[in-house]
Write an enzyme that holds these catalytic residues in place. Structure first.
Site, PDB file in Angstrom:
ATOM      1  N   LYS A  76       1.041  -0.907  -0.110  1.00  0.00           N
ATOM      2  CA  LYS A  76      -0.152  -0.030   0.019  1.00  0.00           C
ATOM      3  C   LYS A  76       0.559   1.216   0.241  1.00  0.00           C
ATOM      4  CE  LYS A  76      -4.204   1.731   2.624  1.00  0.00           C
ATOM      5  NZ  LYS A  76      -4.671   1.918   3.975  1.00  0.00           N
ATOM      6  N   SER A 151      -9.333   3.519   2.478  1.00  0.00           N
ATOM      7  CA  SER A 151      -8.251   3.996   1.802  1.00  0.00           C
ATOM      8  C   SER A 151      -7.366   2.704   1.377  1.00  0.00           C
ATOM      9  CB  SER A 151      -6.645   4.856   3.103  1.00  0.00           C
ATOM     10  OG  SER A 151      -6.618   4.031   3.116  1.00  0.00           O
ATOM     11  N   SER A 175     -10.326   1.271   6.084  1.00  0.00           N
ATOM     12  CA  SER A 175      -9.907   1.683   5.386  1.00  0.00           C
ATOM     13  C   SER A 175      -9.260   0.182   5.103  1.00  0.00           C
ATOM     14  CB  SER A 175      -8.501   2.046   4.981  1.00  0.00           C
ATOM     15  OG  SER A 175      -9.026   3.790   5.666  1.00  0.00           O
TER      16      SER A 175
END
Length: 472
Positions: A76, A151, A175
């Protein structure tokens, strides 16, 4: 079933046995990325294909390092992986290439992962909609006109589209759970301290976010979580983390699950969300669980007050140094500036009040889990919204007063660091996915994952309704 359709647990076993090679896995991964990533924009900063194929062949020739040996993995784009650019989705830091892995990334590398690139994220991970000015939007694999959530939206979309077998993510405000629900995959927010953060800067005041795993099965979650987990002597809040991957299979008969729904009407819900999730509840009952409706265990407005105070306080600490540089500040998104300015304006008594509310909620949660083993709720308050929309501004006729109010349903777990899994609940009438959160008591990670595993055996939504399969 092709190589891209199996889960990471199966792929790891096949590489270990020699029935599949790391080279074959890398070729399947890169071919799939070339085929579909242009449609969803989930993977960014992809490395050179020839270099990656060479690393895969080297993995095949080397002794096995661990569960991730030879598996292509993205990171990520909020975390640092040595040699890969970290942008955090922001022009203010884009172009930075770290020389060192973050702690949890180093653990994946030590377990044999081959890092191929990054997964897209909103700027600084703010908001549950993966779009930023550096890499653009990540689109939902089930409808390219819709958001993939966030996210960890890039990670979830990459999994759903068959470009990755397992991914890391992080979760401050849902997220790992919201994008799992919106992409028909699994995401798990572990208990605070199980996956330690970085041993840098303040390590006491801001434990709201945590890293965690995403995958297409709870087994994948548990295996990756075992790699990410474990105390670090430099981090006082990190905790011992017994291995979980071998303990997921169990009889779930008699487990008591509380249904929180819309928190007694406090959370506005888009039409169809509650009905869809309540249909899913019957699946838990078929597993032998008892599902009982729960009254709200704590005032929703107090939870929200504590959350947005402590969140802004934490974001101000993290993004503040960029804000203090006028040239960098000019590159920040409005929401980041709002969080910093808001977080810096609080008085010490206001911060103390928020922390006291959080403490009271934890005590109330202990009482709640004295009655049930876990609680269930939706992973989001609305279906995936249009990708060109910044965020929902209204749900069920109620105005959203912040850019993240539409994700209020995830904060009960986040505020006090409870383990919570986002599990897929199938597709709605318009073919858009929705998920259910399974939340347990602090350090009850195994119980949550056991429920997720039972749910997976009963439903297996990632295999029943895969995204972008049959694309040529």
């Amino acid at each position: 079933m092709t190589l891209i359709d199996i889960d990471a647990t199966t792929l790891s076993a096949q590489i270990a046995s020699g029935t599949t090679t790391a080279e074959e896995a890398m070729r399947a991964c890169l071919d799939r990325i070339e085929e579909v990533n242009g449609q969803v924009n989930a993977i960014v900063a992809l490395r050179d294909a020839d270099d990656l194929m060479a690393e895969a062949r080297a993995a095949d020739a080397a002794p096995r390092k661990g569960w991730l040996h030879g598996i292509p993995v993205t990171v990520k784009d909020l975390a640092n992986a040595a040699g890969l650019p970290t942008s955090m989705g922001s022009p203010a830091v884009a172009g930075f290439v770290p020389r060192q892995d973050d702690l949890f990334v180093s653990r994946m590398r030590a377990a044999g992962a081959i890092f191929i690139g990054k997964t897209n994220t909103p700027e600084f991970g703010l908001g549950s909609h993966t779009v930023n000015p550096v890499h653009g939007p990540t689109r939902n694999p089930y409808d390219a006109t819709r958001s993939a959530g966030g996210s960890s939206g890039g990670a979830a979309a990459a999994l759903a589209a068959g470009m990755q077998w397992v991914c890391d993510g992080s979760d401050m405000m849902g997220s790992l759970r919201n994008p799992a629900g919106w992409n028909n995959v699994y995401g798990f927010r572990p208990s605070w301290g199980r996956v330690p953060g970085e041993p840098a800067g303040d390590v006491y005041l801001h434990p709201l976010s945590t890293s965690g795993p995403m995958g297409r099965s709870p087994s994948d979650l548990a295996h990756l979580l075992d790699i990410l987990s474990g105390p670090d002597p430099r981090l006082p809040l990190s905790t011992p983390a017994p291995a979980l991957a071998g303990s997921l299979e169990t009889d779930l008969t008699g487990r008591k699950l509380g249904w929180l729904g819309d928190w007694g009407g406090a959370w506005p819900m888009e039409d169809g969300v509650i009905a869809h999730c309540e249909t899913a509840l019957r699946g838990f009952e078929d597993m032998g669980c008892e599902v009982i409706p729960l009254d709200p265990p704590f005032p929703a407005e107090e939870l929200w007050e504590a959350w947005i105070t402590l969140r802004s306080f934490a974001v101000a600490a993290r993004v503040g140094p960029l804000y203090d540089d006028p040239a960098k500040r000019a590159l920040l998104r409005d929401d980041a500036i709002w969080e910093v300015e808001r977080g810096r304006a609080f008085t010490a008594p206001e911060i103390q009040r928020a922390s006291t509310i959080r403490s009271r909620w934890f005590q109330a949660s202990v009482a709640m889990f004295g009655k049930v083993d876990a609680v269930l709720s939706p992973t989001a308050q609305c279906w995936p919204f249009p990708v060109d929309q910044a965020h929902p501004t209204q749900i069920a006729g109620q105005q959203m007063d912040t850019y993240h109010r539409w994700m209020e349903c995830v904060i009960p777990a986040s505020l006090i660091g409870l383990p919570s899994a986002g599990v897929p609940a199938g597709l709605g009438p318009d073919g858009l996915p929705m998920g259910v959160q399974i939340t347990g008591p602090l350090h009850g990670d195994l119980g949550v994952l056991q429920l997720a595993q039972g749910w997976h055996h009963a439903t297996d939504w990632p295999s029943r309704a895969p995204a972008l399969r049959g694309t040529s």
